[in-house]
Motif scaffolding. Sequence first.
Motif, PDB file in Angstrom:
ATOM      1  N   PHE A 163     -22.547   4.504  -9.059  1.00 13.83           N
ATOM      2  CA  PHE A 163     -22.134   6.678  -9.000  1.00 13.83           C
ATOM      3  C   PHE A 163     -20.596   6.626  -9.954  1.00 13.83           C
ATOM      4  O   PHE A 163     -19.993   7.455 -10.438  1.00 13.83           O
ATOM      5  N   PHE A 164     -20.168   5.233 -10.065  1.00  5.70           N
ATOM      6  CA  PHE A 164     -19.097   5.094 -11.693  1.00  5.70           C
ATOM      7  C   PHE A 164     -19.891   6.239 -12.757  1.00  5.70           C
ATOM      8  O   PHE A 164     -19.108   6.250 -13.481  1.00  5.70           O
ATOM      9  N   ALA A 165     -20.794   4.772 -13.256  1.00  5.67           N
ATOM     10  CA  ALA A 165     -21.571   5.289 -14.464  1.00  5.67           C
ATOM     11  C   ALA A 165     -21.964   7.069 -14.451  1.00  5.67           C
ATOM     12  O   ALA A 165     -22.217   7.665 -15.625  1.00  5.67           O
ATOM     13  N   LEU A 195     -15.421   9.154  -7.049  1.00  7.93           N
ATOM     14  CA  LEU A 195     -14.485   9.217  -5.468  1.00  7.93           C
ATOM     15  C   LEU A 195     -15.361   8.552  -4.246  1.00  7.93           C
ATOM     16  O   LEU A 195     -15.554   7.814  -3.552  1.00  7.93           O
ATOM     17  N   LEU A 196     -16.766   9.490  -4.830  1.00  2.56           N
ATOM     18  CA  LEU A 196     -18.006   8.267  -3.553  1.00  2.56           C
ATOM     19  C   LEU A 196     -18.312   7.011  -4.225  1.00  2.56           C
ATOM     20  O   LEU A 196     -18.381   5.950  -3.152  1.00  2.56           O
ATOM     21  N   GLY A 197     -17.795   6.331  -5.651  1.00  2.75           N
ATOM     22  CA  GLY A 197     -18.340   4.877  -5.863  1.00  2.75           C
ATOM     23  C   GLY A 197     -16.771   3.847  -5.008  1.00  2.75           C
ATOM     24  O   GLY A 197     -16.824   3.224  -4.238  1.00  2.75           O
ATOM     25  N   LEU A 198     -16.191   4.878  -5.054  1.00  2.00           N
ATOM     26  CA  LEU A 198     -14.198   4.405  -4.522  1.00  2.00           C
ATOM     27  C   LEU A 198     -14.890   4.233  -2.564  1.00  2.00           C
ATOM     28  O   LEU A 198     -14.514   3.301  -2.295  1.00  2.00           O
ATOM     29  N   THR A 199     -15.165   4.930  -2.189  1.00  2.00           N
ATOM     30  CA  THR A 199     -15.569   4.931  -0.571  1.00  2.00           C
ATOM     31  C   THR A 199     -16.705   3.893  -0.006  1.00  2.00           C
ATOM     32  O   THR A 199     -16.740   3.164   0.872  1.00  2.00           O
ATOM     33  N   GLY A 200     -17.336   2.906  -1.019  1.00  2.00           N
ATOM     34  CA  GLY A 200     -18.021   2.166  -0.619  1.00  2.00           C
ATOM     35  C   GLY A 200     -17.841   0.560  -1.443  1.00  2.00           C
ATOM     36  O   GLY A 200     -17.767  -0.217  -1.290  1.00  2.00           O
TER      37      GLY A 200
END
Length: 472
Positions: free
Chosen positions: A331-333, A305-310
């Motif tokens: 972060f996805f990794a 989700l952190l990656g998605l917020t970017g």
Amino acid sequence: KINFKISPALPFYLFVIGLFLIIVSPSLLSDGMFMDGLIYSTIAHNLSNGIGSFWNPHFTATCLTDFHEHPPLAFGIQSIFFTLFGESRYIDKFYSLMTFVLVGFIIVRICTILKYKHGWVPLLFWLLTPLVIWACSNNMLENTLSVFTSLSILFYLKSQNGKKYFFIFLSGFMLTLGFLTKGFVAFFPWTFPFLLWLLLRQKSFRKMTVDSIVVCLFTIAPLVFLVILFPNAELSLHKYIDIQVINSIKNVTTIDSRFFIIKRLFSELIPAISLFVLFIIWGWRKKFSLNLIKANSKTALVFVLLGLTGVLPIMISMKQSGFYILATFPFFAIGMSILINPLIDFLYNNINYQSKGFLFFKWISIGIFFIGIILSIYFSNHIGRDGNKIKDTNKILTVLPKGSIINIYPNMWQDWSLHGYFGRYKNVSLDPNIDNKREYLLIQKNDYSATINQDYKIIELQTTDYKLYKRK
């Protein structure tokens, strides 16, 4: 007698790094860069030579004389590399590579803090992303941005284990530096405290809110002080917001759908997702209970989700490109690697480290690592892209004085990489206004005008795509 104990994980790291080096070796140190990275390198090189200033960077004397398309921090940092190590074209690639080394180290440190010891797994997922492979040798601003956004997450995690406000300050300040590198896209780690609370509930809502406010405060406050104390900083950032941010939202369109960036995200994650599935299949065949993976699902989801917020905020603009989301891939990794960590533990525990098979793997890993280094060195004398353009440029620049301005035909004006190579290698600027009657004229070989032979004489340089003339 000294005994050196080698970690069993070392062969896995060597394998991952060596595999990445082999894949990226044709472009890692070779000549030629993507247009944007070439422009950034030229600006940084100019800064190291006192051409332009930190808050008023300079591309060439005829193109983007005052460069405010992006904040200037990455140019300033890279200019230090030129000052310390010289003007070689390898410095461009070395700086780009160093940002990847730093991000890779931070990824491993984040996993260590979270008690996930197999740091080579997220490295593998990250380094197999096609855009990551491409960006490593192309000097993108997102490379530097990734260092700061990853450090922000690392410092926030460290704040949970002691010296709380010192590390929260560092977490916020890293995003200040991120903003000064690439602008507002650096702020997506602000969501991290909320995501941790939402999914893990390790602290109260009140404490999470305080943490979030403090991180934001320590991000914004340095920027406020900067623009108050330094009028040039305020003017530079104001121009950036007008030129890049507001204009890209209102006027610039590079894609057909706002969902372009989502499609690009999933296409880039295909190699990592495929590898993830292979790990799952391997574990299933080894009789691993896949139910154990659920234990880490919430922590893994935090990073996804952190990656998605970017990624998702980029949809606000119709100006999109895949490399805009480079800083989110670590972060996805990490998220995917956390999810399958019990499986990796299971596979690790079933390895016989004394077996011939593992000994063979160790030697293969060492071999792959050194092959990657050797191939990178081998290709360093090659041209990776813009072959004819670079060869012609190098021949033409042997004639032109450093810092000179030459004429080009107006139809060549938007060849931005041509501006870049002439500017980067000899600070030569290209003027499309023929009426200025510069001493030299550069044209493409398929261009022809009878007036050229009247006013100029050709300089024989045995070029492929371009001709250089000197005024009679």
